[in-house]
Design a protein around this motif. Sequence first.
Motif, mmCIF file in Angstrom:
data_model
loop_
_atom_site.group_PDB
_atom_site.id
_atom_site.type_symbol
_atom_site.label_atom_id
_atom_site.label_comp_id
_atom_site.label_asym_id
_atom_site.label_seq_id
_atom_site.Cartn_x
_atom_site.Cartn_y
_atom_site.Cartn_z
ATOM 1 N N ARG A 126 1.468 -6.076 -6.384
ATOM 2 C CA ARG A 126 2.353 -5.260 -5.552
ATOM 3 C C ARG A 126 1.750 -3.873 -5.315
ATOM 4 N N ILE A 127 1.144 -3.300 -6.346
ATOM 5 C CA ILE A 127 0.529 -1.974 -6.202
ATOM 6 C C ILE A 127 -0.661 -2.041 -5.243
ATOM 7 N N ARG A 128 -1.489 -3.089 -5.369
ATOM 8 C CA ARG A 128 -2.639 -3.234 -4.460
ATOM 9 C C ARG A 128 -2.181 -3.414 -3.020
ATOM 10 N N ALA A 130 0.657 -2.426 -1.603
ATOM 11 C CA ALA A 130 1.211 -1.174 -1.080
ATOM 12 C C ALA A 130 0.110 -0.159 -0.781
ATOM 13 N N SER A 131 -0.858 -0.054 -1.663
ATOM 14 C CA SER A 131 -1.943 0.912 -1.465
ATOM 15 C C SER A 131 -2.793 0.546 -0.252
ATOM 16 N N ASP A 132 -3.170 -0.744 -0.141
ATOM 17 C CA ASP A 132 -4.021 -1.165 0.976
ATOM 18 C C ASP A 132 -3.307 -0.974 2.316
ATOM 19 N N TYR A 133 -2.026 -1.289 2.360
ATOM 20 C CA TYR A 133 -1.303 -1.175 3.633
ATOM 21 C C TYR A 133 -1.122 0.290 4.029
ATOM 22 N N LEU A 134 -0.749 1.136 3.078
ATOM 23 C CA LEU A 134 -0.492 2.540 3.407
ATOM 24 C C LEU A 134 -1.774 3.289 3.750
ATOM 25 N N CYS A 135 -2.895 2.875 3.181
ATOM 26 C CA CYS A 135 -4.159 3.568 3.444
ATOM 27 C C CYS A 135 -4.836 3.099 4.731
ATOM 28 N N ASN A 136 -4.423 1.940 5.235
ATOM 29 C CA ASN A 136 -5.025 1.408 6.458
ATOM 30 C C ASN A 136 -4.177 1.838 7.659
ATOM 31 N N GLU A 137 -4.640 2.857 8.370
ATOM 32 C CA GLU A 137 -3.864 3.393 9.486
ATOM 33 C C GLU A 137 -3.781 2.393 10.649
ATOM 34 N N LEU A 138 -4.864 1.651 10.908
ATOM 35 C CA LEU A 138 -4.849 0.680 12.000
ATOM 36 C C LEU A 138 -3.868 -0.456 11.710
ATOM 37 N N PHE A 258 -1.627 -13.768 9.333
ATOM 38 C CA PHE A 258 -0.633 -13.701 8.270
ATOM 39 C C PHE A 258 -0.831 -12.445 7.438
ATOM 40 N N LEU A 259 0.278 -11.853 7.036
ATOM 41 C CA LEU A 259 0.253 -10.702 6.142
ATOM 42 C C LEU A 259 0.110 -11.200 4.709
ATOM 43 N N ASP A 260 -0.820 -10.628 3.967
ATOM 44 C CA ASP A 260 -1.081 -11.053 2.588
ATOM 45 C C ASP A 260 0.042 -10.536 1.693
ATOM 46 N N TRP A 261 1.150 -11.254 1.664
ATOM 47 C CA TRP A 261 2.372 -10.811 0.996
ATOM 48 C C TRP A 261 2.262 -11.021 -0.517
ATOM 49 N N PRO A 262 2.642 -10.031 -1.330
ATOM 50 C CA PRO A 262 2.579 -10.205 -2.790
ATOM 51 C C PRO A 262 3.686 -11.137 -3.306
ATOM 52 N N SER A 320 8.480 3.242 3.552
ATOM 53 C CA SER A 320 9.103 3.987 2.453
ATOM 54 C C SER A 320 9.299 3.088 1.233
ATOM 55 N N ARG A 321 9.554 1.799 1.448
ATOM 56 C CA ARG A 321 9.665 0.876 0.316
ATOM 57 C C ARG A 321 8.338 0.753 -0.420
ATOM 58 N N LEU A 322 7.245 0.701 0.341
ATOM 59 C CA LEU A 322 5.928 0.629 -0.289
ATOM 60 C C LEU A 322 5.628 1.907 -1.079
ATOM 61 N N CYS A 323 6.050 3.043 -0.543
ATOM 62 C CA CYS A 323 5.866 4.296 -1.290
ATOM 63 C C CYS A 323 6.654 4.284 -2.590
ATOM 64 N N LYS A 324 7.862 3.734 -2.555
ATOM 65 C CA LYS A 324 8.667 3.647 -3.774
ATOM 66 C C LYS A 324 8.052 2.688 -4.783
ATOM 67 N N VAL A 325 7.393 1.633 -4.290
ATOM 68 C CA VAL A 325 6.693 0.715 -5.198
ATOM 69 C C VAL A 325 5.614 1.470 -5.971
ATOM 70 N N LEU A 326 4.866 2.320 -5.282
ATOM 71 C CA LEU A 326 3.837 3.110 -5.968
ATOM 72 C C LEU A 326 4.455 4.116 -6.927
ATOM 73 N N LEU A 327 5.563 4.733 -6.517
ATOM 74 C CA LEU A 327 6.222 5.694 -7.409
ATOM 75 C C LEU A 327 6.784 5.017 -8.647
ATOM 76 N N ARG A 328 7.269 3.790 -8.497
ATOM 77 C CA ARG A 328 7.819 3.043 -9.625
ATOM 78 C C ARG A 328 6.778 2.178 -10.322
ATOM 79 N N GLN A 329 5.503 2.387 -9.966
ATOM 80 C CA GLN A 329 4.385 1.699 -10.613
ATOM 81 C C GLN A 329 4.510 0.179 -10.515
ATOM 82 N N GLY A 330 4.880 -0.279 -9.325
ATOM 83 C CA GLY A 330 4.910 -1.702 -9.055
ATOM 84 C C GLY A 330 6.209 -2.405 -9.336
ATOM 85 N N LYS A 331 7.192 -1.733 -9.903
ATOM 86 C CA LYS A 331 8.457 -2.379 -10.250
ATOM 87 C C LYS A 331 9.335 -2.528 -9.013
ATOM 88 N N TYR A 332 10.438 -3.267 -9.186
ATOM 89 C CA TYR A 332 11.358 -3.496 -8.073
ATOM 90 C C TYR A 332 11.940 -2.176 -7.572
#
Length: 334
Positions: A126-128, A130-138, A258-262, A320-332
Motif C-alpha cells: 500500500r505504501i509503494r 501510494a508513493s508511486d502514484y503521487l510521485c508520478n505527475e503524468l 489496468f491500475l496495479d491495485w494493492p 487525499s486517501r493516498l496521502c493519508k495512507v502514507l501518514l498512517r504508514q500503510g494502515k487503513y
Amino acid sequence: MVRGVAFSEELKQEMFELRDKKRLSIKQISILKKKPYKSVWNIITKHDKKKMNKKRGRPEKTSERDKRRIARYTKKNRRISHRRIADALDIDISPTTTLRVLHQKGFKSIRLRRRPFLTVQHINARIRFASDYLCNELLSLIPIVFTDEKKFRYDGPDGWASYWFHVTDKPGIAQMSKDYGKYKGVMVHMALSNYGILNVSRVSGKMNADQWADIVSDHVIPECNVAHGDSYLYQRDNASVHKRKDVVELFEDEGVKFLDWPVLSPDLNPVENVWALLVRKVYKNGRTFTNDSDLWQVIKTESARITALQILPFVNSFRSRLCKVLLRQGKYVQ
C-alpha cells in the motif's frame, strides 16, 4: 437587574485571587477594593457554590481511585465486556455502575469494523502504491475508472434486519425475514469515474472470470470509451475472477491499461462510498423485497438518480486517501 454599577469580570477575578492566593477575608477585600461588603460576599459565595457543585443523594460506591483503575484496565483491554471489569479488578459494584463510570471517563462502545488484517507485506504494498502514484505527475493526469461488486439482500444491506416488538403483541406473532435462502439477492457490478456512474450491471448467479469478462467487454469498456476515449486506467481489486491470466492478457491486447491495485485496499476505492449512498436510497424507510426482479428494478432506478456532482467528491478524494495512507504508514484510512 443590578441597582448600582455592576462589577466587571476583571474586578471579580482580582477579588478571587486576593481571597485564594493572598488569603484575605471578605471584609479586607471590600476595604481594599472600596466596594460594599454585602456585594463582595455575594459574588465570592456564589463563586464558591459553583465550584463545589455538591451532588445530592447517597454517596458513590466507587472512589476516585477505583474509577482510575477501571479506566486504566479498559484502556489495556479494549474488547472486554463491562460486565467482567468489576470481577477482574475485584471491585464490588454492579455492571450498570461500571458502565456509568466508563461513560464518565470518556469511553463509549463502538461496533468493530469488519476489515481484513493487514500483514507487513500488505502494508508495504500500500505504501509503494501510494508513493508511486503521487510521485508520478503524468499518471495522476489520467482518469481512473473505479469498479466493484456488491450483493444486495432482500431485507437490508447486511442481512441483520430488525423490527420493534411491543409488549402488547402476542408471543407467537413475528416478522419473518425474506432472506431465508443462502443465495437470495442481486449481485451488482458498478463502474464510475469523474464523469459519474458509467455502468451498473447485474451479475447472474455466481461471479466467475468469464462472466466478469463479458460484463467488462460488453458494458463497461464501451461506456469508458465514450467518456474518456482510450486514455484511462481501469481499476479492479485482486479477486481471483479479476486476475485470470488469459482474460487479463486479452484486455491488455485490446488496449486496456489496468491500475496495479494493492491487495486489501477497499478503503481507497470511491465505489465503496457510492455503495453506501445507493444502499440508503434502495432501503429507505425500511423497504424490503420479495424477489430479485423488484430489487433489481429499484437498484437501477435509484442508481440512475445519483448525479455526477454527488460522485465527484468521492473520486477527487483519491489522492487525499493516498496521502493519508502514507501518514498512517500503510494502515487503513477512514
